[in-house]
Design a protein around this motif. Sequence first.
Motif, PDB file in Angstrom:
ATOM      1  N   HIS A  97      12.250  -2.032   6.943  1.00  0.00           N
ATOM      2  CA  HIS A  97      12.274  -2.732   5.652  1.00  0.00           C
ATOM      3  C   HIS A  97      11.649  -1.866   4.556  1.00  0.00           C
ATOM      4  O   HIS A  97      12.152  -1.816   3.428  1.00  0.00           O
ATOM      5  CB  HIS A  97      11.503  -4.048   5.787  1.00  0.00           C
ATOM      6  CG  HIS A  97      11.381  -4.812   4.506  1.00  0.00           C
ATOM      7  ND1 HIS A  97      12.409  -5.552   3.973  1.00  0.00           N
ATOM      8  CD2 HIS A  97      10.329  -4.939   3.636  1.00  0.00           C
ATOM      9  CE1 HIS A  97      12.020  -6.110   2.843  1.00  0.00           C
ATOM     10  NE2 HIS A  97      10.769  -5.755   2.614  1.00  0.00           N
ATOM     11  N   THR A  98      10.564  -1.163   4.891  1.00  0.00           N
ATOM     12  CA  THR A  98       9.855  -0.338   3.902  1.00  0.00           C
ATOM     13  C   THR A  98      10.707   0.824   3.409  1.00  0.00           C
ATOM     14  O   THR A  98      10.808   1.063   2.205  1.00  0.00           O
ATOM     15  CB  THR A  98       8.539   0.195   4.503  1.00  0.00           C
ATOM     16  OG1 THR A  98       7.709  -0.901   4.890  1.00  0.00           O
ATOM     17  CG2 THR A  98       7.789   1.054   3.491  1.00  0.00           C
ATOM     18  N   VAL A  99      11.337   1.549   4.329  1.00  0.00           N
ATOM     19  CA  VAL A  99      12.125   2.717   3.924  1.00  0.00           C
ATOM     20  C   VAL A  99      13.413   2.305   3.206  1.00  0.00           C
ATOM     21  O   VAL A  99      13.932   3.058   2.375  1.00  0.00           O
ATOM     22  CB  VAL A  99      12.453   3.629   5.124  1.00  0.00           C
ATOM     23  CG1 VAL A  99      11.179   4.161   5.757  1.00  0.00           C
ATOM     24  CG2 VAL A  99      13.296   2.913   6.169  1.00  0.00           C
ATOM     25  N   GLU A 100      13.908   1.130   3.523  1.00  0.00           N
ATOM     26  CA  GLU A 100      15.112   0.650   2.833  1.00  0.00           C
ATOM     27  C   GLU A 100      14.826   0.316   1.372  1.00  0.00           C
ATOM     28  O   GLU A 100      15.723   0.365   0.538  1.00  0.00           O
ATOM     29  CB  GLU A 100      15.665  -0.588   3.545  1.00  0.00           C
ATOM     30  CG  GLU A 100      16.378  -0.283   4.853  1.00  0.00           C
ATOM     31  CD  GLU A 100      16.836  -1.541   5.580  1.00  0.00           C
ATOM     32  OE1 GLU A 100      16.422  -2.655   5.153  1.00  0.00           O
ATOM     33  OE2 GLU A 100      17.596  -1.431   6.559  1.00  0.00           O
ATOM     34  N   ASN A 101      13.576  -0.018   1.087  1.00  0.00           N
ATOM     35  CA  ASN A 101      13.208  -0.422  -0.265  1.00  0.00           C
ATOM     36  C   ASN A 101      12.372   0.611  -1.011  1.00  0.00           C
ATOM     37  O   ASN A 101      11.925   0.357  -2.131  1.00  0.00           O
ATOM     38  CB  ASN A 101      12.438  -1.753  -0.203  1.00  0.00           C
ATOM     39  CG  ASN A 101      13.306  -2.924   0.216  1.00  0.00           C
ATOM     40  OD1 ASN A 101      14.008  -3.509  -0.599  1.00  0.00           O
ATOM     41  ND2 ASN A 101      13.287  -3.254   1.496  1.00  0.00           N
ATOM     42  N   ASN A 102      12.166   1.763  -0.387  1.00  0.00           N
ATOM     43  CA  ASN A 102      11.382   2.815  -1.032  1.00  0.00           C
ATOM     44  C   ASN A 102      11.949   4.168  -0.628  1.00  0.00           C
ATOM     45  O   ASN A 102      11.727   4.639   0.487  1.00  0.00           O
ATOM     46  CB  ASN A 102       9.910   2.693  -0.615  1.00  0.00           C
ATOM     47  CG  ASN A 102       9.010   3.671  -1.360  1.00  0.00           C
ATOM     48  OD1 ASN A 102       9.484   4.588  -2.047  1.00  0.00           O
ATOM     49  ND2 ASN A 102       7.699   3.487  -1.218  1.00  0.00           N
ATOM     50  N   GLU A 103      12.650   4.797  -1.534  1.00  0.00           N
ATOM     51  CA  GLU A 103      13.306   6.074  -1.234  1.00  0.00           C
ATOM     52  C   GLU A 103      12.324   7.236  -1.130  1.00  0.00           C
ATOM     53  O   GLU A 103      12.698   8.333  -0.712  1.00  0.00           O
ATOM     54  CB  GLU A 103      14.354   6.388  -2.308  1.00  0.00           C
ATOM     55  CG  GLU A 103      13.783   6.537  -3.707  1.00  0.00           C
ATOM     56  CD  GLU A 103      14.857   6.804  -4.753  1.00  0.00           C
ATOM     57  OE1 GLU A 103      14.492   7.181  -5.889  1.00  0.00           O
ATOM     58  OE2 GLU A 103      16.047   6.641  -4.441  1.00  0.00           O
ATOM     59  N   ASP A 104      11.058   7.007  -1.463  1.00  0.00           N
ATOM     60  CA  ASP A 104      10.059   8.080  -1.417  1.00  0.00           C
ATOM     61  C   ASP A 104       9.402   8.218  -0.044  1.00  0.00           C
ATOM     62  O   ASP A 104       8.585   9.118   0.162  1.00  0.00           O
ATOM     63  CB  ASP A 104       8.966   7.829  -2.461  1.00  0.00           C
ATOM     64  CG  ASP A 104       9.490   7.930  -3.886  1.00  0.00           C
ATOM     65  OD1 ASP A 104      10.458   8.682  -4.108  1.00  0.00           O
ATOM     66  OD2 ASP A 104       8.925   7.262  -4.768  1.00  0.00           O
ATOM     67  N   ALA A 115       0.817  -1.212   0.000  1.00  0.00           N
ATOM     68  CA  ALA A 115       0.000   0.000   0.000  1.00  0.00           C
ATOM     69  C   ALA A 115       0.853   1.265   0.000  1.00  0.00           C
ATOM     70  O   ALA A 115       0.562   2.213  -0.730  1.00  0.00           O
ATOM     71  CB  ALA A 115      -0.942  -0.005   1.203  1.00  0.00           C
ATOM     72  N   MET A 116       1.895   1.284   0.806  1.00  0.00           N
ATOM     73  CA  MET A 116       2.772   2.455   0.848  1.00  0.00           C
ATOM     74  C   MET A 116       3.608   2.564  -0.425  1.00  0.00           C
ATOM     75  O   MET A 116       3.764   3.647  -0.994  1.00  0.00           O
ATOM     76  CB  MET A 116       3.677   2.390   2.079  1.00  0.00           C
ATOM     77  CG  MET A 116       4.611   3.580   2.251  1.00  0.00           C
ATOM     78  SD  MET A 116       3.756   5.167   2.553  1.00  0.00           S
ATOM     79  CE  MET A 116       3.354   5.019   4.302  1.00  0.00           C
ATOM     80  N   ASN A 117       4.126   1.449  -0.890  1.00  0.00           N
ATOM     81  CA  ASN A 117       4.956   1.462  -2.101  1.00  0.00           C
ATOM     82  C   ASN A 117       4.159   1.863  -3.335  1.00  0.00           C
ATOM     83  O   ASN A 117       4.684   2.488  -4.253  1.00  0.00           O
ATOM     84  CB  ASN A 117       5.586   0.081  -2.319  1.00  0.00           C
ATOM     85  CG  ASN A 117       6.600  -0.264  -1.251  1.00  0.00           C
ATOM     86  OD1 ASN A 117       7.210   0.618  -0.652  1.00  0.00           O
ATOM     87  ND2 ASN A 117       6.781  -1.545  -0.993  1.00  0.00           N
TER      88      ASN A 117
END
Length: 263
Positions: A102-109, A84-86
């Motif tokens: 894990h989320t911020v490591e894989n999504n620079e936005d 959902a965030m990605n």
Amino acid sequence: MKIQNKIYLSIFCFIVIGTLCAVFLPKEPKRNEEAVLKAGAGDDISGLLMKEVLKMMESQSKISSEEIENSAFLDCCSNSAQWAMNAKEINVAFYCSHIAKHTVENNEDVMIYAPVIMNSELIVYQSEWKEIRELGVLQGRKQEQKLAEETYPQIEQIHEISQKGIAYSLEDGQIDGAILDITKAAYFPSYFKKPLTEQDYISYVLVVDKEFEKTEVFQEFVKAYNQAVEKLQDTKYLAKCMEVDEMWVKDTTIKFLTLPESE
């Protein structure tokens, strides 16, 4: 002629079945394209907090209900919650520490804005504590599993169990105890409970889309969040929200943290 009639009958049946499916089968929830604030949180204490924040914003007319979309996850560790965030289906969410990282490591936005809740898990069990050897924990909750192992050396095994199965496993005696979010532990008021650890630890953090973080709406969200936290810090109000006795809540170490506000 008989063959042709069978063909017509088959086509008619397909049309009828297709119509019935379209009418009665569950549909994908329609997204609110007009939403400015797209929030997400799990079916746990973070979800309770999010509802209080959004309720505060609406009551103060900071934003209309048409401009808000609140997505409830069964669990923040689920694939749908991370997707959902990605996919930008949400722009602000409460995630557990492990998934947030894990989320911020894989999504620079997106970024971790700040921690929001501490010490929200409990160990729930029925027998004497000295007899407890096996615990259940929700899938993906690596931090909670590690803390339990470090704090209680007597624990010999910790099983990862789904959100839907962990309560049944506890009641059925398949495990001696379970590591549960405080809102789920509240379903077992007659059980014994222990803190996950004697030390403070971060349970949930606020993850936000970097572009949304720059907006005025987000600043209003932060203000409403702090006001909601002030209410939830009152154990009487929190107990009412959770539908448990106030003394049950007082016997926990949960903490709601305030967020920094812009000048």
